[in-house]
Design a protein around this motif. Sequence first.
Motif, PDB file in Angstrom:
ATOM      1  N   CYS A 271       0.863  -1.186   0.000  1.00 19.53           N
ATOM      2  CA  CYS A 271       0.000   0.000   0.000  1.00 19.53           C
ATOM      3  C   CYS A 271       0.897   1.231   0.000  1.00 19.53           C
ATOM      4  O   CYS A 271       1.773   1.366   0.862  1.00 19.53           O
ATOM      5  CB  CYS A 271      -0.901  -0.002   1.225  1.00 19.53           C
ATOM      6  SG  CYS A 271      -1.800   1.554   1.449  1.00 19.53           S
ATOM      7  N   GLY A 273       0.115   4.247   0.564  1.00 18.71           N
ATOM      8  CA  GLY A 273      -0.264   5.216   1.602  1.00 18.71           C
ATOM      9  C   GLY A 273       0.532   5.015   2.881  1.00 18.71           C
ATOM     10  O   GLY A 273       1.264   5.902   3.320  1.00 18.71           O
ATOM     11  N   CYS A 274       0.413   3.828   3.458  1.00 17.72           N
ATOM     12  CA  CYS A 274       1.026   3.589   4.782  1.00 17.72           C
ATOM     13  C   CYS A 274       2.341   2.827   4.658  1.00 17.72           C
ATOM     14  O   CYS A 274       3.137   2.808   5.584  1.00 17.72           O
ATOM     15  CB  CYS A 274       0.058   2.813   5.667  1.00 17.72           C
ATOM     16  SG  CYS A 274      -0.411   1.213   4.991  1.00 17.72           S
ATOM     17  N   HIS A 292      -9.588  -0.216   5.432  1.00 15.67           N
ATOM     18  CA  HIS A 292      -8.218   0.255   5.550  1.00 15.67           C
ATOM     19  C   HIS A 292      -8.067   1.764   5.415  1.00 15.67           C
ATOM     20  O   HIS A 292      -7.106   2.336   5.934  1.00 15.67           O
ATOM     21  CB  HIS A 292      -7.332  -0.462   4.529  1.00 15.67           C
ATOM     22  CG  HIS A 292      -5.886  -0.077   4.636  1.00 15.67           C
ATOM     23  ND1 HIS A 292      -5.163  -0.240   5.797  1.00 15.67           N
ATOM     24  CD2 HIS A 292      -5.020   0.508   3.739  1.00 15.67           C
ATOM     25  CE1 HIS A 292      -3.929   0.203   5.614  1.00 15.67           C
ATOM     26  NE2 HIS A 292      -3.822   0.664   4.362  1.00 15.67           N
ATOM     27  N   CYS A 296      -5.061   3.672   7.289  1.00 14.68           N
ATOM     28  CA  CYS A 296      -3.935   3.999   6.423  1.00 14.68           C
ATOM     29  C   CYS A 296      -3.232   5.287   6.880  1.00 14.68           C
ATOM     30  O   CYS A 296      -2.018   5.406   6.759  1.00 14.68           O
ATOM     31  CB  CYS A 296      -4.429   4.118   4.987  1.00 14.68           C
ATOM     32  SG  CYS A 296      -3.108   4.053   3.777  1.00 14.68           S
TER      33      CYS A 296
END
Length: 384
Positions: A271, A273-274, A292, A296
């Motif tokens: 991912c 984002g995170c 999520h 996130c």
Amino acid sequence: MTAKKNEAQIPAMLKKARALPQTPRMAWQFGVKRLRLWVWDDEQDRAERPYSMLVMELYPRGNVITNLLASPVGTYPNPIDALYMLLKQMVDPAEDEKLQRPVQISFIDEKLLEYCREPLVSIGIEVVKLTEATGVEDYITKFSNKLIERGRASRGDAAERPGVHKGVGIQRHALEQYFSACKDFYSSNPWRRIDEVCAIEAEWLKGGEKRYVTVLGSSDRTYGVAVMGSIQALRRKYARASGTYDVEKDIEANMLCGNCGKEPTAETFRCTGCRTLFYCDQECQRGNWNQHQYECEDPSKLEHVTREVWNKREQTMVFLDPSAVPFDDLEYAEVNKFWDAQSSKFPLIFVSIQGSPMLPPRVVRPTPEELEWMTQLISALLQT
Ligand SMILES: [Zn+2]
Ligand SMILES: [Zn+2]
């Protein structure tokens, strides 16, 4: 304060006290409480938990009127010192207190009561047994905090954590066996026979599952037993210890899909984002997004999530100085006589739940099954 010196003064103090005016209905209580802190004892070269002797005025004021640390540090007060302290409070109190003789003194401890009964009754004081008055616990907490603030005592980080016996379903006899196995284990010096770098394969409770066990102590000053769920986890531990740990590599080798929990494949991606959760494919990411999107952005929520996904429990037993052990554990083991400070360090058992290697593990206490398995393991290691 030496008991002998005090004992010699008692007859004269009794005589003085008998002559004092008695305040109608005035009642005191004598109590002994162990402080929730550690002080360094130079003489014995170790940390000790002091006992505090307190005199509480139950009536009329309802507060602690004097307190004194028992000496030597870490030793339960001598009954002579208890009687001396009570008489001193009557005939030679602190400046802001009156010379006076109560009508009644209650004790919590039967032995101290037995010793003090006759002399106190002889000067017209009624002696009774009572449970601890309310307010004593609060007083001790405040007093302990004050000593810590002034830098005269300390408390370990784990000190106020709940003890292993508070876990759901943990039985007394299981702990008795655990402590007994640990005691034998400690005195057999297994770290001299089993090198820390060799892992022993063991079968977990449920058929087929494997665990990897190492005996700590041959290369480090931490003695005990650590249990890992996989060879990778074991490698991670040594890589961390030797400073060659590559968190990125570890993550790539270990990530399970945050949606379906499958092992990583060539298509697995992170991912963006995170950078903490992984997915098999776009479908898995979309399937998880409703949940999520909130996590996130917030790393504190992710800690929980990655534990859910990876949820690896690693069981550890380490022998520690008592000052690093929760008071709860110490008190339970002492009251039940499961552990004796002379024969070994304290065998603390805990479980760390590892999520993503990027985040710190959470430390919890073992389940009944984990406790039982660890006990069997420790006994089995004795035979090797
Ligand atoms: Zn998936
Ligand atoms: Zn994310």
